[in-house]
Design an enzyme around this catalytic site. Structure first.
Site, PDB file in Angstrom:
ATOM      1  N   ARG A 141     -10.495  -9.361   0.108  1.00  0.00           N
ATOM      2  CA  ARG A 141     -10.209 -10.719  -0.369  1.00  0.00           C
ATOM      3  C   ARG A 141      -8.972 -11.302   0.294  1.00  0.00           C
ATOM      4  O   ARG A 141      -8.921 -12.483   0.640  1.00  0.00           O
ATOM      5  CB  ARG A 141      -9.965 -10.696  -1.881  1.00  0.00           C
ATOM      6  CG  ARG A 141     -11.173 -10.442  -2.730  1.00  0.00           C
ATOM      7  CD  ARG A 141     -10.738 -10.256  -4.172  1.00  0.00           C
ATOM      8  NE  ARG A 141      -9.899  -9.061  -4.279  1.00  0.00           N
ATOM      9  CZ  ARG A 141     -10.320  -7.888  -4.716  1.00  0.00           C
ATOM     10  NH1 ARG A 141     -11.558  -7.750  -5.116  1.00  0.00           N
ATOM     11  NH2 ARG A 141      -9.527  -6.837  -4.770  1.00  0.00           N
ATOM     12  N   ILE A 142      -7.941 -10.449   0.471  1.00  0.00           N
ATOM     13  CA  ILE A 142      -6.687 -10.966   1.022  1.00  0.00           C
ATOM     14  C   ILE A 142      -6.863 -11.351   2.495  1.00  0.00           C
ATOM     15  O   ILE A 142      -6.409 -12.421   2.926  1.00  0.00           O
ATOM     16  CB  ILE A 142      -5.536  -9.947   0.810  1.00  0.00           C
ATOM     17  CG1 ILE A 142      -5.236  -9.832  -0.690  1.00  0.00           C
ATOM     18  CG2 ILE A 142      -4.281 -10.345   1.592  1.00  0.00           C
ATOM     19  CD1 ILE A 142      -4.193  -8.787  -1.077  1.00  0.00           C
TER      20      ILE A 142
ATOM     21  N   PRO B 211     -18.891  -2.618   8.602  1.00  0.00           N
ATOM     22  CA  PRO B 211     -18.925  -4.085   8.580  1.00  0.00           C
ATOM     23  C   PRO B 211     -19.008  -4.601   7.156  1.00  0.00           C
ATOM     24  O   PRO B 211     -19.598  -3.959   6.289  1.00  0.00           O
ATOM     25  CB  PRO B 211     -20.211  -4.415   9.355  1.00  0.00           C
ATOM     26  CG  PRO B 211     -20.511  -3.211  10.162  1.00  0.00           C
ATOM     27  CD  PRO B 211     -19.975  -2.033   9.398  1.00  0.00           C
TER      28      PRO B 211
ATOM     29  N   ARG C  70       0.940  -1.951   3.212  1.00  0.00           N
ATOM     30  CA  ARG C  70       1.876  -0.897   2.834  1.00  0.00           C
ATOM     31  C   ARG C  70       2.560  -0.380   4.105  1.00  0.00           C
ATOM     32  O   ARG C  70       1.913  -0.250   5.159  1.00  0.00           O
ATOM     33  CB  ARG C  70       1.144   0.271   2.159  1.00  0.00           C
ATOM     34  CG  ARG C  70       0.747   0.005   0.715  1.00  0.00           C
ATOM     35  CD  ARG C  70       1.969  -0.091  -0.206  1.00  0.00           C
ATOM     36  NE  ARG C  70       1.597  -0.258  -1.607  1.00  0.00           N
ATOM     37  CZ  ARG C  70       1.483  -1.430  -2.233  1.00  0.00           C
ATOM     38  NH1 ARG C  70       1.704  -2.558  -1.585  1.00  0.00           N
ATOM     39  NH2 ARG C  70       1.154  -1.479  -3.509  1.00  0.00           N
TER      40      ARG C  70
ATOM     41  N   ASP D  97       6.493  -7.029   5.683  1.00  0.00           N
ATOM     42  CA  ASP D  97       6.912  -7.250   4.294  1.00  0.00           C
ATOM     43  C   ASP D  97       7.059  -5.913   3.581  1.00  0.00           C
ATOM     44  O   ASP D  97       7.576  -5.851   2.468  1.00  0.00           O
ATOM     45  CB  ASP D  97       5.871  -8.111   3.565  1.00  0.00           C
ATOM     46  CG  ASP D  97       6.295  -8.425   2.129  1.00  0.00           C
ATOM     47  OD1 ASP D  97       7.465  -8.829   1.943  1.00  0.00           O
ATOM     48  OD2 ASP D  97       5.482  -8.250   1.208  1.00  0.00           O
TER      49      ASP D  97
ATOM     50  N   GLU E  45      11.286   2.001   0.975  1.00  0.00           N
ATOM     51  CA  GLU E  45      11.699   0.703   0.422  1.00  0.00           C
ATOM     52  C   GLU E  45      12.750   0.955  -0.647  1.00  0.00           C
ATOM     53  O   GLU E  45      12.482   1.771  -1.536  1.00  0.00           O
ATOM     54  CB  GLU E  45      10.502  -0.042  -0.165  1.00  0.00           C
ATOM     55  CG  GLU E  45       9.549  -0.487   0.920  1.00  0.00           C
ATOM     56  CD  GLU E  45       8.353  -1.281   0.405  1.00  0.00           C
ATOM     57  OE1 GLU E  45       8.291  -1.563  -0.815  1.00  0.00           O
ATOM     58  OE2 GLU E  45       7.482  -1.604   1.208  1.00  0.00           O
TER      59      GLU E  45
ATOM     60  N   HIS F  40       9.461  -6.774   0.599  1.00  0.00           N
ATOM     61  CA  HIS F  40       8.233  -6.614  -0.211  1.00  0.00           C
ATOM     62  C   HIS F  40       8.095  -7.736  -1.261  1.00  0.00           C
ATOM     63  O   HIS F  40       8.137  -7.471  -2.469  1.00  0.00           O
ATOM     64  CB  HIS F  40       8.230  -5.233  -0.897  1.00  0.00           C
ATOM     65  CG  HIS F  40       6.853  -4.768  -1.282  1.00  0.00           C
ATOM     66  ND1 HIS F  40       6.481  -3.460  -1.328  1.00  0.00           N
ATOM     67  CD2 HIS F  40       5.738  -5.473  -1.650  1.00  0.00           C
ATOM     68  CE1 HIS F  40       5.227  -3.353  -1.709  1.00  0.00           C
ATOM     69  NE2 HIS F  40       4.744  -4.578  -1.899  1.00  0.00           N
ATOM     70  N   ILE F  41       7.900  -8.952  -0.748  1.00  0.00           N
ATOM     71  CA  ILE F  41       7.853 -10.110  -1.660  1.00  0.00           C
ATOM     72  C   ILE F  41       6.521 -10.867  -1.599  1.00  0.00           C
ATOM     73  O   ILE F  41       6.436 -11.996  -2.066  1.00  0.00           O
ATOM     74  CB  ILE F  41       9.000 -11.107  -1.356  1.00  0.00           C
ATOM     75  CG1 ILE F  41       8.966 -11.562   0.110  1.00  0.00           C
ATOM     76  CG2 ILE F  41      10.346 -10.519  -1.725  1.00  0.00           C
ATOM     77  CD1 ILE F  41       9.788 -12.813   0.379  1.00  0.00           C
TER      78      ILE F  41
ATOM     79  N   SER G  41       3.738 -10.978  -3.141  1.00  0.00           N
ATOM     80  CA  SER G  41       3.148 -11.579  -4.354  1.00  0.00           C
ATOM     81  C   SER G  41       4.206 -12.268  -5.221  1.00  0.00           C
ATOM     82  O   SER G  41       3.923 -12.656  -6.366  1.00  0.00           O
ATOM     83  CB  SER G  41       2.423 -10.506  -5.173  1.00  0.00           C
ATOM     84  OG  SER G  41       3.338  -9.538  -5.656  1.00  0.00           O
TER      85      SER G  41
HETATM   86  O1  LIG Z   1       2.370  -4.715  -3.119  1.00  0.00           O
HETATM   87  C1  LIG Z   1       2.075  -5.226  -4.159  1.00  0.00           C
HETATM   88  C2  LIG Z   1       1.001  -4.796  -4.972  1.00  0.00           C
HETATM   89  O2  LIG Z   1       0.396  -3.744  -4.703  1.00  0.00           O
HETATM   90  O3  LIG Z   1       0.688  -5.495  -5.947  1.00  0.00           O
END
Ligand SMILES: O=CC(=O)O
Length: 354
Positions: free
Chosen positions: A189-190, A213, A271, A295, A300, A319-320, A322
């Site tokens: 989705r992302i 696929p 990640r 990100d 981290e 790591h921002i 979201s």
């Molecule tokens: O990295 C952020 C998450 O996994 O929600």
């Protein structure tokens, strides 16, 4: 020190108990016990509180994660656990929690911090928070891509520190999306949401690779399935969107960078473990690839002394992806609802199939 601990470990007030202390609460109430490992955004806490379904304690800070030894103590005997991605949920923790633990809810889409095998072995159900963060992550990915490709961080630094002399013909030139090929490593989705946002920048072609696929998703963005090799060779922009698994660990390594064009840019909002950072440093510092926007890193936070911070062509965010108010509240609400549903023995809104 004792005071610090007291401040960190707060008891969430429950509507039916008035001013009782946590100990009294525990003794008086037969409601399932829940531990929340972070002061999560208010919506989720409100849902837990208003449910009247659970008694819960939380680590009452968002700035300092609960120390491991405190966590191991605090989970003892709980029925449910709501965690964030900084907590490693492994055999040691599950043993410390004990046999009452039936539901784990993580306020994250990623679940590489969870030992799924151990959870499955113990019959613990797992909720997570996909979809509600797709827009925020896609938006940030586009922002990071543009900041990296058009060298925005370098440019503001130059403007502020006196490097801005006359207008120059090739100064701070970067690479544009128009007419480019964008590669997506891991199409979900992302990845689709990122491509949808990039398409209006006149991208010429979208390509992707994955374990197999994914025609339904690919047709939404008219993306062509290619091998990992072809993805590396053809992409002007390579967006890493896959989950971290044993198969994807350090999949972006020197072999991949060697196949990329020296004008290409890699963006990672999945990640840190998907990228071999030593190999990335080498590729960036020798000009094998043009830039990287990260990100996520390992570890981290990335120590400020890390060599990647010395490179102008590497843009690093903490790591921002979201991190918008609405999305973090939606994640918090979903995590709380998953937990409550799980404890009621009902299907969660978003449950991992173990
Ligand atoms: O990295 C952020 C998450 O996994 O929600």
């Amino acid at each position: 020190m004792a005071l610090h601990r007291l401040q960190r470990l707060a008891v969430a007030p429950l509507s039916f108990t008035g001013g009782a202390t946590s100990q009294v609460l525990r003794e008086m109430s037969t409601l399932p016990r829940v531990y929340v490992t972070r002061q999560i955004p208010p919506e989720g806490l409100r849902i837990l509180r208003d449910s009247g379904q659970v008694q819960f304690e939380l680590w009452d800070s968002d700035d300092v994660p609960v120390p491991r030894n405190e966590l191991l103590q605090n989970v003892k005997g709980v029925d449910g656990l709501l965690c964030v991605l900084t907590e490693k949920i492994d055999a040691e923790l599950l043993d410390a929690a004990g046999p009452n633990l039936k539901v784990l809810s993580t306020m994250s889409v990623g679940f590489d911090h969870l030992s799924l095998e151990e959870l499955k072995k113990r019959g613990i159900r797992v909720g997570y928070t996909p979809e509600v963060l797709t827009d925020a992550v896609a938006e940030l990915t586009v922002a990071l891509l543009l900041a990296t490709s058009r060298r925005l961080i370098e440019a503001t630094h130059e403007a502020k520190t006196g490097g801005w002399g006359t207008w120059r013909t090739l100064w701070l030139c970067g690479y544009e999306l128009a007419n480019s090929t964008v590669g997506i490593l891991g199409l979900g989705r992302i990845g689709v949401a990122i491509a949808e946002r990039l398409a209006p920048f006149k991208v010429k072609k979208f390509i992707y690779t994955d374990v197999a696929p994914r025609p339904e998703l690919a047709k939404v963005i008219n993306a062509e399935y290619v091998s990992l090799d072809e993805l590396a060779k053809q992409s002007d922009f390579l967006s890493v969107c896959c989950a971290l698994t044993p198969d994807t660990k350090e999949i972006c390594n020197k072999d991949l960078f060697a196949k990329m064009k020296n004008t290409s840019i890699i963006i990672n909002t999945s990640r840190g473990g998907v990228v071999n950072q030593e190999d990335l440093y080498e590729a960036l510092s020798t000009g094998q690839i043009a830039g990287a926007g990260l990100d996520v890193t390992v570890p981290e936070p990335l120590p400020t002394s890390h060599p990647l911070f010395t490179l102008k062509n590497c843009v690093i965010l903490p790591h921002i992806a979201s991190a918008s108010y609405s999305t973090r509240n939606a994640m918090s609400a979903l995590a709380a609802n998953n937990l409550l549903l799980g404890l009621r023995g009902q299907p969660m809104i978003k449950e991992l199939k173990l």
